[in-house]
Design an enzyme around this catalytic site. Structure first.
Site, PDB file in Angstrom:
ATOM      1  N   ASP A 140      46.756  47.344  53.755  1.00 41.84           N
ATOM      2  CA  ASP A 140      47.128  45.883  53.626  1.00 41.84           C
ATOM      3  C   ASP A 140      46.665  44.926  54.598  1.00 41.84           C
ATOM      4  O   ASP A 140      47.049  44.997  55.786  1.00 41.84           O
ATOM      5  CB  ASP A 140      48.778  45.897  53.832  1.00 41.84           C
ATOM      6  CG  ASP A 140      49.192  44.510  53.250  1.00 41.84           C
ATOM      7  OD1 ASP A 140      48.412  43.693  52.787  1.00 41.84           O
ATOM      8  OD2 ASP A 140      50.357  44.271  53.238  1.00 41.84           O
ATOM      9  N   ASP A 345      43.103  39.716  49.976  1.00 44.25           N
ATOM     10  CA  ASP A 345      44.305  40.614  50.094  1.00 44.25           C
ATOM     11  C   ASP A 345      44.229  41.658  49.430  1.00 44.25           C
ATOM     12  O   ASP A 345      44.328  41.810  48.353  1.00 44.25           O
ATOM     13  CB  ASP A 345      45.622  39.639  49.824  1.00 44.25           C
ATOM     14  CG  ASP A 345      46.996  40.731  50.283  1.00 44.25           C
ATOM     15  OD1 ASP A 345      47.114  41.230  51.188  1.00 44.25           O
ATOM     16  OD2 ASP A 345      47.843  40.567  49.566  1.00 44.25           O
TER      17      ASP A 345
END
Length: 466
Positions: A140, A345
């Site tokens: 992440d 992201d």
């Protein structure tokens, strides 16, 4: 040495993508089978060669055959995976919170799409402790603090996961971080709520997420094993003893943001605050996560400047989108619509655009796909989904994203444009948003290079066929 390095580059590049379908001008004809989940892992792609200048591990889809075997629990539906992603992903709430409170050489790791742990996100398998205990964790770029679930943790406090819980009592190199340390005090500044226990041990907390779930436990250190013989000593991470809310079967999370708690920052002296990954296009192929960047091998990359989200906020990697094209024709979107920037992201699935930009893209894409029945909007906000029943081949338009600095990337078709028969973009309720988000579907098949030292993000597609 030179020939082996060249072979490594070729292998990693080819490892990044299996092309699907045939291409003609600005459309791509793909078999409908390419939209289906693969049942077999391409083992030839699951091996990442060692490279003395970089640290790499395989990266796989969380639910694919390349992922480590998980439990036999029935997989959730696509809609449920999107709902879980939206509830769990706290990138927007964290960014808003940070905006208000802060106004004043390399290793490769295999990565995969996370079907084995019920998600459309990507996972790597690492080792924690001495002896090393395998843990399958999400990657992440929108988070900094890495964490895994730890013993002791009863069923009411932890969710079921794929691997055995990490037990710090069995690791000879495990340690806790004290409340007086700079690392603990910094947790409050970066939004991870560093607290003190009666025995002077630092605690962390992440969340609550959109559904009220959270993760908390002891802020700890231990040896992190990225690959055989490649270890990070005294790696700081969260040892989670209390998880609340609905979760998938992953073991934890690997934070790749830019704040001090992240893996990238903790290995900055060794790997120069640079890393890259290749997200495989589907469940049956593997990609890689690499720490470090080659100083003289940027062939094939297109670069766009990276800029800061807000003063004092180092977590997010932001770029400026300047335009979108469909079938080779630029969509009519006023440039100022993109002025807030886009966070790149890996932990978000679909790309989030300002309202005006999305509606223009939606119109152009629907026009190009008018031969196929449009389904009603689903309850999760995706409103450009199609019924391909009865079609053996689908003609899908090329979609390209243009960034500041002149970088343009042609999204892979269909894996980088559509997800589960839906356009992999969504729109915000207005144009007055803090930022957009470039999700992981659009990034599939590219090697995405985050190079904070040079201040840019690069995208490298598959090598051209000879």
């Amino acid at each position: 040495m030179g020939s082996s390095h060249l072979l490594l580059c070729v292998l990693l590049w080819s490892f990044c993508l299996i092309a699907l379908g045939s291409t003609e001008h600005n459309i791509v004809v793909v078999p409908t089978s390419s939209f289906a989940s693969e049942s077999t892992c391409f083992s030839s792609l699951s091996h990442v060669p060692s490279d003395p200048s970089r640290a790499s591990v395989p990266l796989v889809h969380r639910q694919g055959p390349c992922a480590p075997s998980g439990s036999s629990i029935v997989k959730p539906s696509f809609q449920e995976m999107l709902r879980r992603d939206a509830r769990r992903n706290h990138i927007i709430s964290k960014a808003v919170g940070l905006t208000t409170t802060l106004s004043d050489a390399s290793v490769s790791i295999p990565t995969a799409l996370g079907n084995a742990v019920d998600s459309l996100e990507y996972v790597v398998t690492l080792g924690i402790g001495t002896p090393a205990v395998e843990q399958t964790v999400l990657i992440d770029t929108g988070s900094d603090l890495s964490w895994v679930q730890c013993q002791p943790c009863i069923s009411t406090e932890c969710y079921p996961q794929k691997d055995p819980l990490f037990d710090p009592r069995k690791s000879s190199t495990y340690g806790t971080i004290s409340c007086q340390s700079g690392e603990c005090k910094n947790l409050n500044r970066t939004g991870y709520h560093g607290d003190c226990t009666d025995d002077n041990v630092c605690r962390f907390s992440i969340g609550p997420y959109g559904d009220g779930s959270n993760t908390s436990g002891v802020y700890s250190t231990d040896t992190l094993t990225l690959a055989p013989g490649i270890t990070i000593r005294n790696f700081s991470f969260g040892c989670g003893h209390d998880q609340q809310g609905e979760n998938d079967k992953y073991d934890g999370l690997l934070g790749l943001g830019g704040a001090p708690e992240s893996l990238v920052s903790q290995t900055a002296e060794r790997y120069g605050r640079a890393f890259s990954y290749c997200l495989p296009p589907g469940n049956g192929t593997a990609g890689f996560l690499s720490l470090g960047a080659s100083s003289n091998n940027t062939a094939g990359f297109v670069f766009t400047p990276m800029h800061q989200f807000a003063p004092g906020v180092s977590t997010f990697y932001m770029v400026n989108l300047s335009g979108i094209s469909v079938e080779g024709k630029q969509v009519d979107i006023p440039p100022e619509i993109f002025s807030k920037g886009m966070i790149v992201d890996s932990g978000s699935i679909v790309t989030q655009l300002p309202k005006t930009a999305y509606l223009a893209l939606q119109s152009a894409f629907r026009s190009a796909m008018s031969a196929y029945p449009l389904l009603p909007p689903n309850e999760d906000g995706l409103d450009t989904c199609y019924n391909f029943t009865g079609h053996s081949n689908i003609t899908v338009p090329k979609v390209s994203l243009m960034f500041s600095g002149g970088a343009t990337i042609d999204l892979d078709v269909p894996s980088g444009v559509m997800v589960e028969d839906c356009l992999a973009f969504d729109g915000d309720s207005s144009d007055n948003v803090l930022f957009g988000v470039l999700g992981n579907v659009n990034q599939r098949t590219f090697e995405v290079l985050y190079d904070s030292g040079r201040g840019n993000i690069g995208f490298r597609p598959e090598p051209a066929e000879a």
